[in-house]
Design a protein around this motif. Structure first.
Motif, short mmCIF file in Angstrom:
data_model
loop_
_atom_site.label_atom_id
_atom_site.label_comp_id
_atom_site.label_asym_id
_atom_site.label_seq_id
_atom_site.Cartn_x
_atom_site.Cartn_y
_atom_site.Cartn_z
N GLY A 169 0.80 -1.28 -0.08
CA GLY A 169 0.21 0.03 0.07
C GLY A 169 0.95 1.40 0.11
N GLU A 170 0.33 2.50 -0.35
CA GLU A 170 1.00 3.60 -0.56
C GLU A 170 1.50 3.98 1.12
OE1 GLU A 170 -1.47 6.36 -2.66
OE2 GLU A 170 -1.42 5.12 -4.53
N THR A 173 -1.01 4.64 4.46
CA THR A 173 -2.25 3.82 4.43
C THR A 173 -2.64 2.95 5.48
OG1 THR A 173 -1.19 2.15 2.97
CG2 THR A 173 -2.72 3.67 1.72
N LYS A 175 -0.49 0.32 6.90
CA LYS A 175 0.04 -1.13 7.00
C LYS A 175 0.51 -1.65 8.30
CE LYS A 175 3.21 0.11 3.59
NZ LYS A 175 2.78 1.72 3.30
N ILE A 291 -3.81 -2.57 0.51
CA ILE A 291 -4.55 -1.89 1.12
C ILE A 291 -5.00 -0.51 0.09
CG2 ILE A 291 -4.53 0.00 2.97
CD1 ILE A 291 -4.28 -2.86 3.67
N PRO A 293 -5.70 3.02 -1.43
CA PRO A 293 -5.42 4.49 -1.14
C PRO A 293 -6.91 5.22 -0.74
CG PRO A 293 -5.03 4.38 -3.55
CD PRO A 293 -5.25 2.92 -2.77
N LEU A 294 -6.92 6.41 -0.04
CA LEU A 294 -8.16 6.97 0.21
C LEU A 294 -8.80 7.46 -1.13
CD1 LEU A 294 -7.36 9.32 3.46
CD2 LEU A 294 -9.01 7.35 3.10
N ASN A 339 -2.62 9.96 2.24
CA ASN A 339 -3.62 8.81 2.73
C ASN A 339 -4.06 9.28 4.19
OD1 ASN A 339 -3.98 6.94 0.51
ND2 ASN A 339 -1.93 7.16 0.49
#
Length: 422
Positions: A169-170, A173, A175, A291, A293-294, A339
């Motif tokens: 995930g970025e 986020t 993790k 995950i 991103p927003l 995020n």
């Protein structure tokens, strides 16, 4: 150092010398000449380590160790053995003992082992306190988007296994939060959760070996796996495959650790160019969790923002918040490239009346109708939160007929019952 050392040794001179060594090193030591008085100080809340001789009259060290396992398997036990007891001590290691010290032992070995044991005990107790404070960890995953609902179900399923996991995930986020959620819902929940930041590894392999030892019985979380030096990768894969670690004195120690690794980038190219060992990659990627991103789950922005604001207001002593039109536009217009971490910083700035951090990325201006709709949805969400899902209260607060309010709630997929459950 925080924590206590209980020393059990029937030899008067050796007990005095060992206690003095530990006290000089800065440890808080309480000594006993037999096992039973020490047992009275042990409980699941005990913040310390037990150092005990094996050969003692009455209850010997192994019997004491077995009683400790019954009280709390997370209490570290260091066994002091004679030369003829080493094989027996190794068996005790496999049964859950933290370490053994063969007589005559060096003061360096003693103090280093006690320090690591206290650190591991602190991690175990911290994890337990965290679970007690947060309740069910799944509730920490804020949001009602389809992506988050799917993620919750996936995490619950993965937690029931003991497979190693790769979380991608970025930045920002969450993790590590998701890794902790897996840990807290798993059979290893009473074991330690040890974060290891790969970018800080110096390539000596010492730090990764110590982290593996600290994570015994729990989870080793490797933040940004792609930054882990090859030397550390070799130690890591060897330890988890062989289920043992070679200590500095050459002895082998049990290694029962679950790996959860995180990465912001796709790792296959690193495997192809040799900068990431293929055996390690395929080991940690037995299960992969991505995950989102927003910007791909915009429905989660408002509830996340509300959650962070409540945190900030709690820290500010109950200060109330009035959200400006500019702040509302920022919530709807921003892409949130950082995020949840960026959104949290923004929420705290809003709640505490600080200068707003400027995002590195914003969406192109949305059509007016879309922006009005997003504003209206956020307003309804906040009103439902404030009224705990009571529709009459929301209708009165917004000056809206109940029939119109129900139509708008249906339009935006907002269910008052969801807010009453919180």
């Amino acid at each position: 150092m925080n924590g206590q050392v209980l020393l059990v040794e029937d030899d008067v001179d050796l007990r005095a010398a060992t206690a003095q060594t530990l006290e000089i090193a800065g440890f808080n030591v309480e000594s006993f000449d037999s096992a039973r008085p020490a047992l009275k100080h042990l409980s699941a809340a005990f913040n310390g380590v037990l150092v005990t001789d094996v050969r003692m009259p009455g209850m010997d060290g192994l019997a004491l160790f077995e009683r400790v396992l019954e009280i709390d398997r997370g209490i570290p036990v260091l066994l002091v053995t004679g030369h003829g007891d080493i094989a027996m001590a190794v068996r005790a290691l496999h049964a859950g003992a933290f370490d053994f010290l063969a007589k005559p032992f060096s003061t360096e070995h003693l103090t280093a082992s006690v320090a690591r044991a206290l650190q591991q005990r602190a991690l175990v107790l911290d994890n337990r306190r965290l679970r007690a404070e947060l309740g069910r960890a799944m509730h920490d995953i804020i949001g009602g988007s389809t992506a988050i609902q799917t993620l919750r179900a996936t995490l619950a399923q993965v937690a029931r296994t003991d497979l190693d996991v790769l979380i991608t995930g970025e930045t920002g986020t969450g993790k590590e939060l998701f890794a902790r959620t897996i840990h807290s819902q798993s059979t290893r929940a009473d074991g330690p959760f040890v974060p290891f930041h790969a970018a800080a590894a110096d390539g000596s392999a010492t730090a990764i070996a110590l982290a593996l030892a600290d994570a015994e019985g729990g989870v080793l979380f490797i933040d940004e796996l792609r930054a882990l030096p090859l030397v550390d990768q070799a130690v890591l894969i060897d330890a988890v495959e062989r289920r043992q670690i070679q200590r500095a004195d050459g002895a082998l120690q049990r290694c029962n650790v679950r790996l959860i690794a995180a990465s912001m980038a796709v790792l296959e190219p690193m495997v192809a160019d040799g900068s990431l060992r293929s055996d390690l990659f395929y080991r940690v990627s037995a299960v992969r969790i991505a995950i989102p991103p927003l910007r791909e789950r915009k429905d989660d922005i408002a509830p996340l923002f509300t959650y962070f604001v409540r945190q900030a207001l709690g820290e500010a002593g109950g200060r109330r918040l009035t959200l400006s039109a500019a702040d509302r536009r920022a919530l709807t217009d921003n892409d949130w490239p950082g995020n949840a971490r960026e959104l949290r910083n923004f929420a705290y700035a809003v709640a505490l009346g600080l200068a707003r951090p400027v995002s590195a990325s914003k969406r192109d201006p949305a059509p007016l109708a879309l922006r009005i709709a997003e504003f209206e949805k956020n307003l309804l969400h906040e009103a439902l939160e404030t009224a705990n899902g009571q529709v009459t209260s929301v209708a009165n607060a917004l000056g809206t007929p109940r029939k119109t309010l129900y139509e708008k709630l249906a339009k935006y997929g907002l269910d008052p019952a969801d807010y009453r459950k919180r």
